[in-house]
Motif scaffolding. Sequence first.
Motif, PDB file in Angstrom:
ATOM      1  N   ASP A 139     -14.726 -11.207  37.996  1.00  0.00           N
ATOM      2  CA  ASP A 139     -14.602 -11.028  36.552  1.00  0.00           C
ATOM      3  C   ASP A 139     -15.678 -11.844  35.841  1.00  0.00           C
ATOM      4  OD1 ASP A 139     -13.684 -10.356  34.065  1.00  0.00           O
ATOM      5  OD2 ASP A 139     -11.975 -11.734  34.093  1.00  0.00           O
ATOM      6  N   ASN A 140     -16.846 -11.254  35.569  1.00  0.00           N
ATOM      7  CA  ASN A 140     -17.194  -9.865  35.802  1.00  0.00           C
ATOM      8  C   ASN A 140     -18.546  -9.840  36.511  1.00  0.00           C
ATOM      9  OD1 ASN A 140     -17.056  -7.016  35.569  1.00  0.00           O
ATOM     10  ND2 ASN A 140     -18.221  -7.069  33.680  1.00  0.00           N
ATOM     11  N   GLY A 141     -18.678 -10.655  37.574  1.00  0.00           N
ATOM     12  CA  GLY A 141     -19.948 -10.732  38.276  1.00  0.00           C
ATOM     13  C   GLY A 141     -20.396  -9.406  38.852  1.00  0.00           C
ATOM     14  N   ALA A 142     -19.470  -8.657  39.449  1.00  0.00           N
ATOM     15  CA  ALA A 142     -19.840  -7.385  40.066  1.00  0.00           C
ATOM     16  C   ALA A 142     -20.293  -6.378  39.019  1.00  0.00           C
ATOM     17  CB  ALA A 142     -18.661  -6.823  40.866  1.00  0.00           C
ATOM     18  N   GLY A 143     -19.600  -6.315  37.890  1.00  0.00           N
ATOM     19  CA  GLY A 143     -20.009  -5.402  36.833  1.00  0.00           C
ATOM     20  C   GLY A 143     -21.389  -5.741  36.301  1.00  0.00           C
ATOM     21  N   LEU A 144     -21.659  -7.042  36.144  1.00  0.00           N
ATOM     22  CA  LEU A 144     -22.972  -7.465  35.664  1.00  0.00           C
ATOM     23  C   LEU A 144     -24.053  -7.162  36.691  1.00  0.00           C
ATOM     24  CD1 LEU A 144     -24.784  -8.930  33.641  1.00  0.00           C
ATOM     25  CD2 LEU A 144     -24.064 -11.098  34.684  1.00  0.00           C
ATOM     26  N   ALA A 145     -23.763  -7.400  37.975  1.00  0.00           N
ATOM     27  CA  ALA A 145     -24.735  -7.104  39.028  1.00  0.00           C
ATOM     28  C   ALA A 145     -25.055  -5.615  39.078  1.00  0.00           C
ATOM     29  CB  ALA A 145     -24.194  -7.586  40.379  1.00  0.00           C
ATOM     30  N   VAL A 146     -24.042  -4.778  38.908  1.00  0.00           N
ATOM     31  CA  VAL A 146     -24.278  -3.329  38.872  1.00  0.00           C
ATOM     32  C   VAL A 146     -25.156  -2.972  37.679  1.00  0.00           C
ATOM     33  CG1 VAL A 146     -23.157  -1.097  38.483  1.00  0.00           C
ATOM     34  CG2 VAL A 146     -22.210  -2.690  40.163  1.00  0.00           C
ATOM     35  N   LEU A 147     -24.890  -3.579  36.519  1.00  0.00           N
ATOM     36  CA  LEU A 147     -25.711  -3.330  35.330  1.00  0.00           C
ATOM     37  C   LEU A 147     -27.176  -3.636  35.619  1.00  0.00           C
ATOM     38  CD1 LEU A 147     -26.113  -2.905  32.210  1.00  0.00           C
ATOM     39  CD2 LEU A 147     -25.698  -5.368  31.990  1.00  0.00           C
ATOM     40  N   LEU A 148     -27.450  -4.781  36.233  1.00  0.00           N
ATOM     41  CA  LEU A 148     -28.829  -5.174  36.511  1.00  0.00           C
ATOM     42  C   LEU A 148     -29.489  -4.214  37.499  1.00  0.00           C
ATOM     43  CD1 LEU A 148     -28.322  -9.043  36.761  1.00  0.00           C
ATOM     44  CD2 LEU A 148     -29.392  -7.781  34.884  1.00  0.00           C
ATOM     45  N   GLU A 149     -28.747  -3.797  38.527  1.00  0.00           N
ATOM     46  CA  GLU A 149     -29.323  -2.868  39.516  1.00  0.00           C
ATOM     47  C   GLU A 149     -29.553  -1.484  38.927  1.00  0.00           C
ATOM     48  OE1 GLU A 149     -30.381  -2.793  43.294  1.00  0.00           O
ATOM     49  OE2 GLU A 149     -31.033  -4.303  41.854  1.00  0.00           O
ATOM     50  N   VAL A 150     -28.645  -1.027  38.072  1.00  0.00           N
ATOM     51  CA  VAL A 150     -28.854   0.273  37.421  1.00  0.00           C
ATOM     52  C   VAL A 150     -30.123   0.229  36.572  1.00  0.00           C
ATOM     53  CG1 VAL A 150     -27.941   1.880  35.696  1.00  0.00           C
ATOM     54  CG2 VAL A 150     -26.423   0.932  37.430  1.00  0.00           C
ATOM     55  N   ALA A 151     -30.315  -0.873  35.854  1.00  0.00           N
ATOM     56  CA  ALA A 151     -31.525  -1.011  35.047  1.00  0.00           C
ATOM     57  C   ALA A 151     -32.764  -0.980  35.931  1.00  0.00           C
ATOM     58  CB  ALA A 151     -31.467  -2.316  34.247  1.00  0.00           C
ATOM     59  N   ARG A 152     -32.719  -1.669  37.073  1.00  0.00           N
ATOM     60  CA  ARG A 152     -33.883  -1.698  37.964  1.00  0.00           C
ATOM     61  C   ARG A 152     -34.166  -0.330  38.559  1.00  0.00           C
ATOM     62  NH1 ARG A 152     -35.171  -1.779  43.156  1.00  0.00           N
ATOM     63  NH2 ARG A 152     -32.986  -1.630  43.810  1.00  0.00           N
ATOM     64  N   VAL A 153     -33.130   0.334  39.070  1.00  0.00           N
ATOM     65  CA  VAL A 153     -33.316   1.631  39.715  1.00  0.00           C
ATOM     66  C   VAL A 153     -33.790   2.664  38.698  1.00  0.00           C
ATOM     67  CG1 VAL A 153     -32.136   3.519  40.903  1.00  0.00           C
ATOM     68  CG2 VAL A 153     -31.657   1.148  41.548  1.00  0.00           C
ATOM     69  N   TYR A 154     -33.188   2.643  37.518  1.00  0.00           N
ATOM     70  CA  TYR A 154     -33.590   3.613  36.495  1.00  0.00           C
ATOM     71  C   TYR A 154     -35.042   3.399  36.079  1.00  0.00           C
ATOM     72  CZ  TYR A 154     -33.925   5.928  31.972  1.00  0.00           C
ATOM     73  OH  TYR A 154     -34.341   6.715  30.924  1.00  0.00           O
ATOM     74  N   GLN A 155     -35.410   2.157  35.819  1.00  0.00           N
ATOM     75  CA  GLN A 155     -36.771   1.868  35.389  1.00  0.00           C
ATOM     76  C   GLN A 155     -37.805   2.208  36.462  1.00  0.00           C
ATOM     77  OE1 GLN A 155     -36.519   1.728  31.973  1.00  0.00           O
ATOM     78  NE2 GLN A 155     -38.092   0.143  32.069  1.00  0.00           N
TER      79      GLN A 155
END
Length: 476
Positions: free
Chosen positions: A134-150
């Motif tokens: 709460d909420n490390g995993a959600g934040l980590a997913v956010l960062l990876e989505v930003a990286r993969v999308y970019q």
Amino acid sequence: MEVLVTSLLLAGLHVTSQVEGVEVDVASHLMHLTTHRYPNMEHNEARERTLAYITERFEEYGLRVDHQALSAFASPDPTNPFLCPDPSYNVQGACTVSGVNVIGVSGPEREEAGAVVVVGAAYDTSGVGSPLYDNGAGLAVLLEVARVYQSSVSRPRLSTLFVAFDLSVESYYVTKEGRNEEGKVDEDDGSVIGAREEQQHSEDGRREGGGGDGGGERRSSGGGLPGGWSLVQDYLRSYLKQNTSCFGGAIVLGPLMNVNHRDHSQGLDDRLQELFPGAQEQVAAGGHRGDFVAMVTKGGDEDEVALNLGRRLTESYREMGGRLVELNLGNRSHSLLPPSLPTRQAAHFWDSTRRGKAAPLPAVLLTDTEEYRQWPPDTPGPSYRLTGEQRAFLHTTVTSLAHFLVWRDPQQGQTDWLVVGLLTTLVASWIINGLLLLHLWRLCASSRKGKPKEADHCSAEVLISRGVKYRPEDSN
């Protein structure tokens, strides 16, 4: 022509193939999120490190970074030693805590329907429980989505705002001058106190600020209000220039670390079964296994934007091999949900107001259903050392969201491959023309054998005798 058709087919497939097979590394982010990130004296240093880490990653991914400065008033809570430690109490019997929303902006501002989408997760913690869950995993997913999308796009045509919310802990209670003796909201002042279902904010309580400054400087916003509310009411509405038709929806990431493939590891209590009978049927059909992401949505049949957001996310998960179960509230209040399934930052979009009137914005919450799912017996608890099942679960979530973001902007998704296809067609044409010229030269060379030296060109008669179509302009 065949080469051109092939290149166009490749462009059509590119939206899917762009994110399939991409390397996803959520654990590398989780390693930086193992400590509590609460804005008090004990944990503020870790929170500042996390703030710097998010900013550095967004900048590394090529996003324009904005910081939205926040302040909230929290009531003293003797049961929570992490909240308002002495001597931080102010004269009103409450303490002031400061925070910062971090916004990474991808793409230009465009005033067209659905041009702006938000993907967000909270980065502060409650001070109790696991900071990874709460909420490390959600934040980590956010960062990876930003990286993969970019890394999957070069010139995005639409806007995506990647937001790390601060001051999201539900134990923040506003105690401004507008609080009355019963602890309720003073409507004239617009201040707020109470749990999330009481947060029906009025825009009259806003403070000037928000909006993208493009320079990474901190902008003040939302005196005494949570980060999610300030993001929606101040920053987002300013970014949209008050034209909410440009908003395509928000995806809020809650806890996403727990996946359990064992039968009967997933439950829904009586209230949830009554609210979402269709979801209960899906869970039962899947053997009550906790192997899916729950998507909490809100909006009736007339809310086309919200329905379209949910449909596209579901299709993206399906294409990436994941499983999504929708919990659709329809037009019902999110306060009907049990406290054990908090709506988190999504509620600030649903409860959005404009000039004192309700003006909800479409949003979905993605979660592993929290305490409704058992932890696998061989997993000790949240850890940045992910199990194989957790890694696959988070990988699917990252690629599904990145696929959705690329999919919503198909012109960008196809641009690079159309260029490749056209260049391939051009090169192929050069090669074919070169081969034809070489063939003609050989015909000419063979026709000159035995001829007088002055016959140094190919006549039309010779070319015709060799079966070559002759056009008068060819001799010029």
